[in-house]
Write a protein that holds these residues in place. Structure first.
Motif, PDB file in Angstrom:
ATOM      1  N   THR A  78       0.164  -8.939   4.876  1.00  6.60           N
ATOM      2  CA  THR A  78      -0.100  -7.512   5.079  1.00  6.60           C
ATOM      3  C   THR A  78       1.146  -6.662   4.862  1.00  6.60           C
ATOM      4  OG1 THR A  78       0.202  -7.884   7.457  1.00  6.60           O
ATOM      5  CG2 THR A  78      -2.062  -7.820   6.642  1.00  6.60           C
ATOM      6  N   GLY A  79       2.039  -7.098   3.949  1.00 12.64           N
ATOM      7  CA  GLY A  79       3.190  -6.282   3.602  1.00 12.64           C
ATOM      8  C   GLY A  79       2.776  -5.027   2.851  1.00 12.64           C
ATOM      9  N   LEU A  80       3.730  -4.220   2.433  1.00 10.08           N
ATOM     10  CA  LEU A  80       3.410  -2.943   1.805  1.00 10.08           C
ATOM     11  C   LEU A  80       2.641  -3.127   0.502  1.00 10.08           C
ATOM     12  CD1 LEU A  80       3.596   0.108   1.720  1.00 10.08           C
ATOM     13  CD2 LEU A  80       5.864  -0.096   0.683  1.00 10.08           C
ATOM     14  N   SER A  81       3.120  -3.984  -0.394  1.00  6.99           N
ATOM     15  CA  SER A  81       2.427  -4.175  -1.675  1.00  6.99           C
ATOM     16  C   SER A  81       1.019  -4.708  -1.466  1.00  6.99           C
ATOM     17  CB  SER A  81       3.224  -5.138  -2.564  1.00  6.99           C
ATOM     18  OG  SER A  81       4.484  -4.609  -2.897  1.00  6.99           O
ATOM     19  N   GLU A  82       0.866  -5.705  -0.604  1.00  9.46           N
ATOM     20  CA  GLU A  82      -0.450  -6.277  -0.350  1.00  9.46           C
ATOM     21  C   GLU A  82      -1.400  -5.257   0.258  1.00  9.46           C
ATOM     22  OE1 GLU A  82       2.415  -9.286   1.407  1.00  9.46           O
ATOM     23  OE2 GLU A  82       2.670  -7.538   0.130  1.00  9.46           O
ATOM     24  N   SER A  83      -0.888  -4.422   1.164  1.00 11.53           N
ATOM     25  CA  SER A  83      -1.734  -3.420   1.819  1.00 11.53           C
ATOM     26  C   SER A  83      -2.178  -2.341   0.845  1.00 11.53           C
ATOM     27  CB  SER A  83      -0.986  -2.798   3.006  1.00 11.53           C
ATOM     28  OG  SER A  83      -0.649  -3.785   3.961  1.00 11.53           O
ATOM     29  N   VAL A  84      -1.286  -1.942  -0.058  1.00 14.64           N
ATOM     30  CA  VAL A  84      -1.656  -0.949  -1.077  1.00 14.64           C
ATOM     31  C   VAL A  84      -2.720  -1.522  -2.010  1.00 14.64           C
ATOM     32  CG1 VAL A  84      -0.814   0.367  -3.059  1.00 14.64           C
ATOM     33  CG2 VAL A  84       0.547   0.266  -0.967  1.00 14.64           C
ATOM     34  N   ILE A  85      -2.567  -2.775  -2.413  1.00 13.39           N
ATOM     35  CA  ILE A  85      -3.566  -3.419  -3.275  1.00 13.39           C
ATOM     36  C   ILE A  85      -4.906  -3.494  -2.560  1.00 13.39           C
ATOM     37  CG2 ILE A  85      -4.199  -5.575  -4.429  1.00 13.39           C
ATOM     38  CD1 ILE A  85      -1.158  -6.057  -4.811  1.00 13.39           C
ATOM     39  N   ALA A  86      -4.889  -3.851  -1.281  1.00 19.92           N
ATOM     40  CA  ALA A  86      -6.132  -3.937  -0.511  1.00 19.92           C
ATOM     41  C   ALA A  86      -6.828  -2.584  -0.446  1.00 19.92           C
ATOM     42  CB  ALA A  86      -5.830  -4.457   0.896  1.00 19.92           C
ATOM     43  N   ALA A  87      -6.059  -1.521  -0.178  1.00 22.87           N
ATOM     44  CA  ALA A  87      -6.652  -0.183  -0.100  1.00 22.87           C
ATOM     45  C   ALA A  87      -7.210   0.245  -1.450  1.00 22.87           C
ATOM     46  CB  ALA A  87      -5.601   0.812   0.388  1.00 22.87           C
ATOM     47  N   ALA A  88      -6.469  -0.028  -2.530  1.00 22.67           N
ATOM     48  CA  ALA A  88      -6.910   0.383  -3.861  1.00 22.67           C
ATOM     49  C   ALA A  88      -8.190  -0.344  -4.270  1.00 22.67           C
ATOM     50  CB  ALA A  88      -5.799   0.121  -4.877  1.00 22.67           C
ATOM     51  N   CYS A  89      -8.276  -1.637  -3.983  1.00 23.86           N
ATOM     52  CA  CYS A  89      -9.474  -2.412  -4.341  1.00 23.86           C
ATOM     53  C   CYS A  89     -10.680  -1.987  -3.517  1.00 23.86           C
ATOM     54  CB  CYS A  89      -9.203  -3.902  -4.162  1.00 23.86           C
ATOM     55  SG  CYS A  89      -8.017  -4.603  -5.325  1.00 23.86           S
ATOM     56  N   SER A  90     -10.475  -1.828  -2.225  1.00 24.24           N
ATOM     57  CA  SER A  90     -11.577  -1.420  -1.359  1.00 24.24           C
ATOM     58  C   SER A  90     -12.076  -0.027  -1.722  1.00 24.24           C
ATOM     59  CB  SER A  90     -11.126  -1.463   0.103  1.00 24.24           C
ATOM     60  OG  SER A  90     -12.155  -1.062   0.976  1.00 24.24           O
ATOM     61  N   ARG A  91     -11.149   0.846  -2.114  1.00 26.77           N
ATOM     62  CA  ARG A  91     -11.514   2.233  -2.434  1.00 26.77           C
ATOM     63  C   ARG A  91     -12.465   2.314  -3.621  1.00 26.77           C
ATOM     64  NH1 ARG A  91     -13.440   6.173  -3.180  1.00 26.77           N
ATOM     65  NH2 ARG A  91     -12.650   8.311  -3.275  1.00 26.77           N
ATOM     66  N   VAL A  92     -12.359   1.379  -4.570  1.00 24.45           N
ATOM     67  CA  VAL A  92     -13.228   1.416  -5.756  1.00 24.45           C
ATOM     68  C   VAL A  92     -14.417   0.475  -5.616  1.00 24.45           C
ATOM     69  CG1 VAL A  92     -11.359   2.130  -7.269  1.00 24.45           C
ATOM     70  CG2 VAL A  92     -11.813  -0.315  -6.957  1.00 24.45           C
ATOM     71  N   SER A 137      11.175   2.565  -1.872  1.00 24.41           N
ATOM     72  CA  SER A 137      10.117   1.549  -1.950  1.00 24.41           C
ATOM     73  C   SER A 137       9.433   1.552  -3.308  1.00 24.41           C
ATOM     74  CB  SER A 137       9.076   1.803  -0.849  1.00 24.41           C
ATOM     75  OG  SER A 137       9.673   1.822   0.427  1.00 24.41           O
ATOM     76  N   ASP A 138      10.114   2.054  -4.337  1.00 21.47           N
ATOM     77  CA  ASP A 138       9.495   2.159  -5.653  1.00 21.47           C
ATOM     78  C   ASP A 138       9.049   0.813  -6.199  1.00 21.47           C
ATOM     79  OD1 ASP A 138       9.993   4.806  -5.450  1.00 21.47           O
ATOM     80  OD2 ASP A 138      11.400   4.960  -7.110  1.00 21.47           O
ATOM     81  N   HIS A 139       9.860  -0.225  -5.987  1.00 21.88           N
ATOM     82  CA  HIS A 139       9.499  -1.539  -6.534  1.00 21.88           C
ATOM     83  C   HIS A 139       8.182  -2.033  -5.950  1.00 21.88           C
ATOM     84  CE1 HIS A 139       9.928  -5.640  -8.043  1.00 21.88           C
ATOM     85  NE2 HIS A 139       9.612  -6.056  -6.827  1.00 21.88           N
ATOM     86  N   ALA A 140       7.994  -1.888  -4.642  1.00 22.66           N
ATOM     87  CA  ALA A 140       6.769  -2.369  -3.991  1.00 22.66           C
ATOM     88  C   ALA A 140       5.542  -1.617  -4.506  1.00 22.66           C
ATOM     89  CB  ALA A 140       6.888  -2.223  -2.475  1.00 22.66           C
ATOM     90  N   ILE A 141       5.660  -0.303  -4.722  1.00 29.57           N
ATOM     91  CA  ILE A 141       4.516   0.475  -5.188  1.00 29.57           C
ATOM     92  C   ILE A 141       4.203   0.145  -6.648  1.00 29.57           C
ATOM     93  CG2 ILE A 141       3.630   2.807  -5.520  1.00 29.57           C
ATOM     94  CD1 ILE A 141       4.013   1.883  -2.578  1.00 29.57           C
ATOM     95  N   LYS A 142       5.223   0.027  -7.478  1.00 31.74           N
ATOM     96  CA  LYS A 142       4.997  -0.319  -8.879  1.00 31.74           C
ATOM     97  C   LYS A 142       4.393  -1.712  -9.010  1.00 31.74           C
ATOM     98  CE  LYS A 142       8.654   2.681 -10.688  1.00 31.74           C
ATOM     99  NZ  LYS A 142       9.989   2.738 -11.333  1.00 31.74           N
ATOM    100  N   LEU A 143       4.831  -2.644  -8.169  1.00 32.56           N
ATOM    101  CA  LEU A 143       4.261  -3.992  -8.182  1.00 32.56           C
ATOM    102  C   LEU A 143       2.788  -3.949  -7.785  1.00 32.56           C
ATOM    103  CD1 LEU A 143       4.483  -7.092  -8.323  1.00 32.56           C
ATOM    104  CD2 LEU A 143       5.277  -7.048  -5.947  1.00 32.56           C
ATOM    105  N   ALA A 144       2.459  -3.172  -6.745  1.00 32.16           N
ATOM    106  CA  ALA A 144       1.065  -3.069  -6.311  1.00 32.16           C
ATOM    107  C   ALA A 144       0.181  -2.501  -7.412  1.00 32.16           C
ATOM    108  CB  ALA A 144       0.981  -2.199  -5.058  1.00 32.16           C
ATOM    109  N   GLU A 145       0.671  -1.484  -8.108  1.00 33.14           N
ATOM    110  CA  GLU A 145      -0.124  -0.892  -9.187  1.00 33.14           C
ATOM    111  C   GLU A 145      -0.275  -1.877 -10.346  1.00 33.14           C
ATOM    112  OE1 GLU A 145      -0.378   3.185 -11.884  1.00 33.14           O
ATOM    113  OE2 GLU A 145       1.309   2.864 -10.511  1.00 33.14           O
ATOM    114  N   ALA A 146       0.786  -2.633 -10.660  1.00 32.94           N
ATOM    115  CA  ALA A 146       0.709  -3.608 -11.753  1.00 32.94           C
ATOM    116  C   ALA A 146      -0.312  -4.700 -11.447  1.00 32.94           C
ATOM    117  CB  ALA A 146       2.088  -4.223 -11.998  1.00 32.94           C
ATOM    118  N   VAL A 147      -0.325  -5.187 -10.207  1.00 31.11           N
ATOM    119  CA  VAL A 147      -1.305  -6.211  -9.824  1.00 31.11           C
ATOM    120  C   VAL A 147      -2.717  -5.640  -9.881  1.00 31.11           C
ATOM    121  CG1 VAL A 147      -2.111  -7.656  -7.923  1.00 31.11           C
ATOM    122  CG2 VAL A 147       0.332  -7.519  -8.424  1.00 31.11           C
ATOM    123  N   PHE A 148      -2.878  -4.400  -9.404  1.00 30.54           N
ATOM    124  CA  PHE A 148      -4.209  -3.778  -9.439  1.00 30.54           C
ATOM    125  C   PHE A 148      -4.702  -3.645 -10.878  1.00 30.54           C
ATOM    126  CE2 PHE A 148      -6.912  -0.015  -9.784  1.00 30.54           C
ATOM    127  CZ  PHE A 148      -7.889  -0.298  -8.842  1.00 30.54           C
TER     128      PHE A 148
END
Length: 673
Positions: free
Chosen positions: A17-31, A577-588
């Motif tokens: 449940t780190g930052l990147s994982e949480s952003v990915i979870a929110a993005a996937c659930s949102r769509v 935290s740019d790296h974590a957000i960019k990583l989350a978007e790349a995985v998404f």
């Protein structure tokens, strides 16, 4: 949902449940994806987490314990499949050392009890001695039991006014309470004495017992970062509407350590012209250079000859004074001297563009600590149907031998759950799958001090301090000092985070900086020493050192994993935290290339619910035919005639009032306007 009663199929399973994982979870659930988000820990955010003081002591103790056994996972693997075991022990945190310098004498000792009170530690202790942290935990629990009556009041006071309130702000804005009024709780701390009490009282000594007693007021981050006001994290918070789940404060000042003392760095236009540290000539030189950096791409002739040279060499050609070069390199660009010129100019430009959006510095800090941000995205995921299970992990992945992809997982309860994609935090990957991974280390220190590093008129300062290498070959140290209004420490104390790239253990890297900037008591409760200008140097009351693994530079191909298993790396050493957000978007993008990344979530008042409303709530919650819900034009005209009728009865008056009330809520046709 109960961990033993989970659905058997999900689109995406996320472990950690780190930052990147949480952003990915929110993005996937949102769509509309079916998301299962699990974590073996008992808290959210992983290595991005924030702890109360007593919770941090428990976290230290947990790292001594071995992980659970992974036996019996093979029973769920069918023919044509194979199991890929995950690590059950987190090895991302090492070299944990704890030191306590505060006196352990109780605040108020009754007669007859003082003689029997436990003595304070005579020398600082580290967790290498097994009894130290255990004794801290025992003392913590005993104090909590004695103060159980006051616990409710302390929690209410620590949470601050309007805590947890979810207000909606206009799009493109961060809630104004992030950096404006601090509330009644903070005002009480800053209340000035009346004229009758003009003589200042001596500063009350803060004991270890007091720190433990007020432990709930601390929110101590494992990773220390700030948010650039125009950085990718703030932009994502605004775009996704997740910013309404948190509150923020503006960092009030930027400091640097130079010539044995701490100085404030003039970075905005007002700071430059108001600075007493710079001469008139230096002010003009600095403003001219910063103005050039804002749009340096428009003047390539100024820097193109230095494209292969270092940023420090470029600064030397600008005939800047040593004072200005120090400020620009270490506190504005915040880069090393050997970085290339273009990268240094971009870093300076980014800093300048972030100025003025929410305050006189480029940075924001979330109230209650950085650990709030991953939880905000987890909340968004849960709102759109994501399922969360803490204290639950994944024992192994089930791989299809023919395709080599992950088709299911087996959780810690032995349940087999199918999925299309699996996202995992780096710390869960076993050694066999990370053979080619060459990770770095971050050195971290957390201090509780009794006063600010640079006293000012206001005690509620949030400061970013850059400490250049104190010795040749040593790393640059970044320090963030937080006051009590950030809800991260108790009143009368400051929480100090130090971070640098590791060259040894955290204590070896950071102890020299701590000894230069702070007073480290030889014995518990020792008074602060005086600095060069007569001001008292802050005393360290408690200190924690540890190293954290940094895999942010590791490429995905370095892991020996199936193609539909995606790895989220650990926090990096950067300030943002740019790296974590960019990583989350790349995985998404790899998971759902056709979908929008974190589209805005609707405001609660804008949500229209489909289907029948809850039963038993009366007709007001039932779905109605729109043609029946609105009055016809004839009904409106009839109501108007009733209003004009002199002999209208009581029933007619009631009907008139109801109809007009509905009609007034309708939009009028353009012809009537």
């Amino acid at each position: 949902m109960a961990a033993d009663n989970l659905p058997s199929v999900f689109d995406v399973i996320i472990l950690g449940t780190g930052l990147s994982e949480s952003v990915i979870a929110a993005a996937c659930s949102r769509v509309g994806q079916r998301v299962l988000h699990v974590d073996r820990r008992s808290y959210y955010a992983g290595n991005w987490a924030s702890f109360t003081f007593n919770g941090l002591l428990s976290w230290i103790e947990e790292y001594k314990q071995a992980g659970p056994s992974d036996e019996a996972a093979q029973e769920k693997v069918e023919e044509g499949e194979e199991a890929l075991a995950l690590s059950s022990l987190d090895t991302s945190i090492t070299n944990v050392e704890v030191f306590c310098y505060a006196s352990e004498e109780p605040e108020e000792v009754e007669e007859g009890v003082k003689d029997g009170a436990a003595a304070a530690w005579s020398v600082p202790q580290t967790p290498d001695s097994e009894g130290e942290v255990e004794r801290c935990l025992l003392e913590s629990s005993s104090v909590e039991e004695e103060e159980a009556v006051l616990a409710g009041d302390e929690v209410a006071q620590a949470s601050g006014p309007d805590a947890g309130a979810e207000e909606t702000q206009p799009e493109g804005e961060v809630p104004p309470q992030a950096y404006e009024t601090q509330g009644e709780w903070q005002d009480e701390q800053q209340a000035s004495p009346s004229p009758a009490e003009s003589q200042p009282e001596p500063k009350k000594q803060i004991t270890y017992t007091k720190i433990v007693k007020e432990g709930r007021r601390f929110n101590i981050d494992l990773v220390s970062k700030l948010m650039y006001s125009r950085g990718s994290l703030v932009d994502l918070l605004i775009k996704s509407n997740v910013s309404r789940y948190a509150e923020f404060k503006n960092v009030t000042r930027i400091l640097t350590y130079r010539n044995g003392k701490v100085e404030q760095v003039p970075c905005s236009r007002a700071d430059v012209f108001g600075s007493k540290q710079l001469t008139v000539v230096e002010k003009r030189m600095l403003m001219k250079f910063l103005t050039f950096c804002l749009d340096f791409e428009q003047h390539p002739e100024e820097y193109q000859d230095f494209s292969v040279h270092s940023f420090w060499d470029f600064l030397l050609t600008k005939k800047l004074t040593e004072n200005l070069r120090h400020f620009i390199l270490h506190s504005i660009a915040m880069v090393t001297p050997d970085v290339c010129t273009v990268e240094g100019l971009r870093a300076t430009q980014h800093f300048l563009r972030c100025l003025g959006r929410y305050g006189n510095t480029p940075f924001l800090f979330p109230l209650y600590g950085l650990g709030e941000i991953p939880q905000c995205f987890c909340r968004m995921c849960a709102v759109f149907g994501g399922i969360y299970c803490l204290r639950q992990s994944v024992r192994c992945l089930v791989l299809d031998k023919e395709s080599g992809k992950c088709k299911a997982v087996i959780d810690s309860n032995g349940q087999r759950i199918s999925c299309s994609h699996f996202v995992v935090e780096d710390g869960y990957i076993g050694l066999d799958q990370r053979k080619n991974v060459d990770s770095r280390q971050i050195s971290r220190a957390v201090l509780i001090t009794d006063r600010s590093i640079l006293p000012s008129d206001s005690e509620q300062q949030i400061s970013l301090v850059t400490v250049p290498p104190v010795e040749p070959g040593s790393p640059v140290v970044r320090m963030v000092e937080l006051c009590s209004s950030t809800m991260t420490c108790m009143p009368g104390t400051y929480l100090v985070h130090l971070t640098c790239s590791s060259s040894g253990s955290a204590r070896e890297d950071l102890a020299p900086v701590v000894s230069r900037l702070f007073c480290i008591p030889v014995s518990p409760g020792e008074e602060s020493k005086e600095g060069e200008e007569g001001s008292e140097v802050p005393s360290v009351l408690w200190a924690l050192y540890f190293n954290m693994r940094d895999t942010s530079a590791v490429d995905r191909s370095s892991y020996d994993l199936p193609s539909n298993v995606h790895v989220c790396t650990s926090p990096d050493a950067a300030l943002g935290s740019d790296h974590a957000i960019k990583l989350a978007e790349a995985v998404f993008r790899q998971l759902l290339p056709e979908e929008e990344f974190c589209p805005p979530a609707p405001n609660p008042e804008d949500i229209i619910y489909d289907g029948e409303g809850p039963q038993g709530e009366g007709p007001g919650f039932e779905e109605a035919d729109p043609a029946e819900a609105l009055p016809s034009q004839g009904e409106v005209e009839s109501a108007e005639r009733q209003e004009e009728a002199e002999d209208a009865g009581e029933t007619g008056d009631v009907a008139k009032q109801e109809t007009v009330a509905v009609a007034e809520n309708e939009p009028r046709p353009a012809s009537e306007e």
